[in-house]
Design a protein around this motif. Structure first.
Motif, PDB file in Angstrom:
ATOM      1  N   ILE A   1      -7.892  10.790   0.273  1.00 40.22           N
ATOM      2  CA  ILE A   1      -7.703   9.676   1.208  1.00 40.22           C
ATOM      3  C   ILE A   1      -6.563   8.764   0.762  1.00 40.22           C
ATOM      4  O   ILE A   1      -5.730   8.339   1.568  1.00 40.22           O
ATOM      5  N   LEU A   2      -6.515   8.462  -0.531  1.00 39.57           N
ATOM      6  CA  LEU A   2      -5.455   7.598  -1.050  1.00 39.57           C
ATOM      7  C   LEU A   2      -4.085   8.225  -0.848  1.00 39.57           C
ATOM      8  O   LEU A   2      -3.108   7.526  -0.541  1.00 39.57           O
ATOM      9  N   SER A   3      -4.011   9.541  -1.004  1.00 38.75           N
ATOM     10  CA  SER A   3      -2.730  10.220  -0.813  1.00 38.75           C
ATOM     11  C   SER A   3      -2.238  10.048   0.620  1.00 38.75           C
ATOM     12  O   SER A   3      -1.034   9.890   0.861  1.00 38.75           O
ATOM     13  N   ASP A   4      -3.177  10.056   1.559  1.00 36.68           N
ATOM     14  CA  ASP A   4      -2.792   9.843   2.957  1.00 36.68           C
ATOM     15  C   ASP A   4      -2.318   8.420   3.198  1.00 36.68           C
ATOM     16  O   ASP A   4      -1.400   8.180   3.981  1.00 36.68           O
ATOM     17  N   ALA A   5      -2.973   7.463   2.530  1.00 30.19           N
ATOM     18  CA  ALA A   5      -2.540   6.070   2.662  1.00 30.19           C
ATOM     19  C   ALA A   5      -1.122   5.899   2.116  1.00 30.19           C
ATOM     20  O   ALA A   5      -0.272   5.246   2.725  1.00 30.19           O
ATOM     21  N   LEU A   6      -0.856   6.522   0.962  1.00 32.68           N
ATOM     22  CA  LEU A   6       0.484   6.448   0.377  1.00 32.68           C
ATOM     23  C   LEU A   6       1.499   7.162   1.262  1.00 32.68           C
ATOM     24  O   LEU A   6       2.652   6.711   1.405  1.00 32.68           O
ATOM     25  N   SER A   7       1.085   8.275   1.853  1.00 30.33           N
ATOM     26  CA  SER A   7       1.969   8.994   2.771  1.00 30.33           C
ATOM     27  C   SER A   7       2.341   8.100   3.948  1.00 30.33           C
ATOM     28  O   SER A   7       3.503   8.073   4.377  1.00 30.33           O
ATOM     29  N   SER A   8       1.358   7.361   4.462  1.00 29.46           N
ATOM     30  CA  SER A   8       1.627   6.480   5.593  1.00 29.46           C
ATOM     31  C   SER A   8       2.621   5.380   5.224  1.00 29.46           C
ATOM     32  O   SER A   8       3.513   5.044   6.009  1.00 29.46           O
ATOM     33  N   VAL A   9       2.480   4.836   4.016  1.00 25.74           N
ATOM     34  CA  VAL A   9       3.432   3.813   3.553  1.00 25.74           C
ATOM     35  C   VAL A   9       4.843   4.402   3.496  1.00 25.74           C
ATOM     36  O   VAL A   9       5.813   3.789   3.968  1.00 25.74           O
ATOM     37  N   ALA A  10       4.929   5.606   2.895  1.00 32.52           N
ATOM     38  CA  ALA A  10       6.232   6.249   2.770  1.00 32.52           C
ATOM     39  C   ALA A  10       6.826   6.588   4.140  1.00 32.52           C
ATOM     40  O   ALA A  10       8.037   6.436   4.371  1.00 32.52           O
ATOM     41  N   ILE A  11       5.976   7.023   5.063  1.00 38.29           N
ATOM     42  CA  ILE A  11       6.441   7.364   6.410  1.00 38.29           C
ATOM     43  C   ILE A  11       6.933   6.117   7.142  1.00 38.29           C
ATOM     44  O   ILE A  11       7.927   6.163   7.877  1.00 38.29           O
ATOM     45  N   ILE A  12       6.238   4.990   6.942  1.00 41.80           N
ATOM     46  CA  ILE A  12       6.679   3.736   7.561  1.00 41.80           C
ATOM     47  C   ILE A  12       8.076   3.349   7.063  1.00 41.80           C
ATOM     48  O   ILE A  12       8.954   2.986   7.847  1.00 41.80           O
ATOM     49  N   ILE A  13       8.266   3.445   5.751  1.00 39.31           N
ATOM     50  CA  ILE A  13       9.594   3.151   5.184  1.00 39.31           C
ATOM     51  C   ILE A  13      10.639   4.095   5.767  1.00 39.31           C
ATOM     52  O   ILE A  13      11.740   3.681   6.159  1.00 39.31           O
ATOM     53  N   GLY A  14      10.276   5.377   5.838  1.00 40.63           N
ATOM     54  CA  GLY A  14      11.191   6.363   6.414  1.00 40.63           C
ATOM     55  C   GLY A  14      11.503   6.075   7.861  1.00 40.63           C
ATOM     56  O   GLY A  14      12.659   6.190   8.303  1.00 40.63           O
ATOM     57  N   GLY A  15      10.467   5.686   8.634  1.00 37.26           N
ATOM     58  CA  GLY A  15      10.680   5.376  10.045  1.00 37.26           C
ATOM     59  C   GLY A  15      11.632   4.209  10.245  1.00 37.26           C
ATOM     60  O   GLY A  15      12.484   4.218  11.142  1.00 37.26           O
ATOM     61  N   VAL A  16      11.508   3.183   9.389  1.00 35.21           N
ATOM     62  CA  VAL A  16      12.401   2.022   9.473  1.00 35.21           C
ATOM     63  C   VAL A  16      13.845   2.428   9.172  1.00 35.21           C
ATOM     64  O   VAL A  16      14.786   2.050   9.893  1.00 35.21           O
ATOM     65  N   LEU A  17      14.024   3.229   8.111  1.00 36.69           N
ATOM     66  CA  LEU A  17      15.378   3.654   7.727  1.00 36.69           C
ATOM     67  C   LEU A  17      16.006   4.564   8.783  1.00 36.69           C
ATOM     68  O   LEU A  17      17.214   4.483   9.053  1.00 36.69           O
ATOM     69  N   ILE A  18      15.188   5.419   9.384  1.00 33.57           N
ATOM     70  CA  ILE A  18      15.703   6.300  10.450  1.00 33.57           C
ATOM     71  C   ILE A  18      16.089   5.481  11.667  1.00 33.57           C
ATOM     72  O   ILE A  18      17.138   5.693  12.287  1.00 33.57           O
ATOM     73  N   ASP A  19      15.242   4.500  12.006  1.00 34.47           N
ATOM     74  CA  ASP A  19      15.507   3.670  13.185  1.00 34.47           C
ATOM     75  C   ASP A  19      16.745   2.799  12.996  1.00 34.47           C
ATOM     76  O   ASP A  19      17.532   2.611  13.929  1.00 34.47           O
ATOM     77  N   LEU A  20      16.929   2.262  11.780  1.00 39.56           N
ATOM     78  CA  LEU A  20      18.052   1.357  11.527  1.00 39.56           C
ATOM     79  C   LEU A  20      19.377   2.075  11.251  1.00 39.56           C
ATOM     80  O   LEU A  20      20.431   1.663  11.721  1.00 39.56           O
ATOM     81  N   PHE A  21      19.278   3.161  10.467  1.00 36.69           N
ATOM     82  CA  PHE A  21      20.513   3.798   9.986  1.00 36.69           C
ATOM     83  C   PHE A  21      20.675   5.257  10.417  1.00 36.69           C
ATOM     84  O   PHE A  21      21.709   5.873  10.148  1.00 36.69           O
ATOM     85  N   GLY A  22      19.626   5.818  11.037  1.00 37.63           N
ATOM     86  CA  GLY A  22      19.720   7.216  11.462  1.00 37.63           C
ATOM     87  C   GLY A  22      19.653   8.205  10.317  1.00 37.63           C
ATOM     88  O   GLY A  22      20.148   9.334  10.426  1.00 37.63           O
ATOM     89  N   TRP A  23      19.035   7.811   9.206  1.00 38.05           N
ATOM     90  CA  TRP A  23      18.950   8.692   8.037  1.00 38.05           C
ATOM     91  C   TRP A  23      17.790   9.686   8.218  1.00 38.05           C
ATOM     92  O   TRP A  23      16.697   9.513   7.687  1.00 38.05           O
ATOM     93  N   VAL A  24      18.011  10.748   8.951  1.00 33.15           N
ATOM     94  CA  VAL A  24      16.929  11.697   9.233  1.00 33.15           C
ATOM     95  C   VAL A  24      16.484  12.457   7.986  1.00 33.15           C
ATOM     96  O   VAL A  24      15.352  12.950   7.918  1.00 33.15           O
TER      97      VAL A  24
END
Length: 303
Positions: A154-177
C-alpha cells in the motif's frame, strides 16, 4: 504483547473491507486514467494496486489461519501461514517491479504523448485513497512480517502516486514526457529495495534458520546452574518473527528424575525470561556427548 494483539486485529472486519474497496476503486480509476492519458506510470500503478487487492485478501486469510490452535497435524500451530504470505507477497512485489522497469525502459526508446492534466487528477485521487489505506494498516506493520509486506504494498502505491503527481506537473508545464518512465523506474527500484529484507527474513524462518542469539552466553548461563556440567547438540529456530524454539542436551550429575526436575525448571525460566524462548526442550544425559560441540556438526544433516 498488546502491540501484537493490536496488529493482529488491524486486518479484521470493516477495516479490511474498506482497504480492499479503496484498492479496487483506485485500480479502476488508474486503469481508465492511464489509458485515456497515455501514462505508463498510471497504468503500472493500476497493475500494482490490483496486486495489492489480492495481497490484502491473501494476508487476511493467512492471518485467520495463523490464529488456529495447534493440533495433532500441526503440533507447532499455524503461525507460519503469515510468514508464507509475507514471503509470497514480497516475491510478487519484486516481480511486478522488474516488469515495470522493463516497460519503462522501452518507453525511453519510444516516448508517447501524455495528457498531464488527466494524469495529475487521477494521481491525486489515488494518493488520497492510498494514504488512507496505509494509515489503517500502519499500526500492525511494525510487529508482523505479514502485515509489513501488505503495508509495503500500500505504501508503495502512495509513493507512486506522489511521484506520478510530480511527473504530471512537469509534463503539463514543460512537456517532459520522459519523466513518466523515469518516475516508474525510481519507484520500482525503491519498492524492490524495501521488499528484499522481507524476503530474506521470511526465507530464513522457512528454512528453519537460527535467530540471532548469543550461544556462548547461553552455554555459560546454563553451566552456572547447579548440577549442569555440559551443554551440547543445541538447536534454535523460529516459528515466526516472534516465537523461538530451543532444544539442547545437557550433562547432569547422576541423579533421580525427581531431583533433576528443579534443574529443568531453572533452565526453562532462564531461557524464557532472559532469551525469550517460547518453547524449550531439554534432553538430560550424564557423560554421553560431554565432549561434543555445542552446535551439532558431523558433516551431515540431523539423522
Amino acid at each position: 504483547m498488546q502491540g501484537d494483539n493490536h496488529s493482529h486485529d488491524v486486518l479484521s472486519g470493516g477495516r479490511f473491507f474498506l482497504v480492499t474497496v479503496l484498492n479496487i476503486f483506485i485500480t479502476i480509476a488508474e486503469f481508465v486514467g492511464g489509458v485515456l492519458s497515455g501514462s505508463l506510470s498510471l497504468i503500472s500503478d493500476a497493475f500494482h494496486n490490483l496486486g495489492d487487492s489480492f495481497s490484502i485478501a491473501f494476508s487476511y486469510v493467512a492471518h485467520r489461519i495463523s490464529k488456529k490452535r495447534q493440533n495433532k497435524r500441526n503440533t507447532f500451530g499455524y503461525k507460519r501461514a503469515e510468514i508464507i504470505a509475507a514471503f509470497l507477497n514480497s516475491i510478487a512485489l519484486c516481480l511486478i517491479c522488474i516488469f515495470l522497469i522493463i516497460e519503462a525502459i522501452k518507453r525511453f526508446s519510444h516516448p508517447e504523448s501524455i495528457n498531464g492534466n488527466l494524469m495529475l487528477a487521477v494521481a491525486v485521487i489515488g494518493l488520497i485513497a492510498n494514504f488512507a489505506s496505509a494509515f489503517m494498516l500502519n499500526a500492525g506493520s511494525k510487529h508482523n512480517l505479514n502485515m509489513r509486506a501488505t503495508y509495503l504494498h500500500i505504501l508503495s502505491d502512495a509513493l507512486s502516486s506522489v511521484a506520478i503527481i510530480i511527473g504530471g506537473v512537469l509534463i503539463d508545464l514543460f512537456g517532459w514526457v520522459l519523466i513518466d518512465p523515469l518516475v516508474t523506474i525510481l519507484v520500482a527500484v525503491y519498492i524492490f529495495y524495501e521488499s528484499v529484507p522481507i524476503i530474506r527474513q521470511t526465507c530464513r524462518i522457512l528454512m528453519q534458520g537460527a535467530p540471532a542469539i548469543d550461544y556462548p552466553a547461553i552455554k555459560q548461563d546454563l553451566l552456572k546452574i547447579d548440577g549442569v556440567f555440559g551443554v551440547h547438540h543445541v538447536h534454535a529456530w523460529s516459528i515466526d518473527e516472534h516465537n523461538v524454539i530451543f532444544s539442547a542436551h545437557v550433562n547432569l550429575h547422576d541423579m533421580k528424575i525427581s531431583q533433576a526436575q528443579h534443574i529443568y525448571t531453572e533452565i526453562d525460566e532462564l531461557m524464557e525470561n532472559k532469551y525469550h524462548m517460547c518453547h524449550v526442550t531439554i534432553q538430560a544425559e550424564t557423560t554421553r556427548g560431554e565432549n561434543e560441540d555445542m552446535i551439532y556438526d558431523r558433516g551431515n544433516d540431523i539423522p
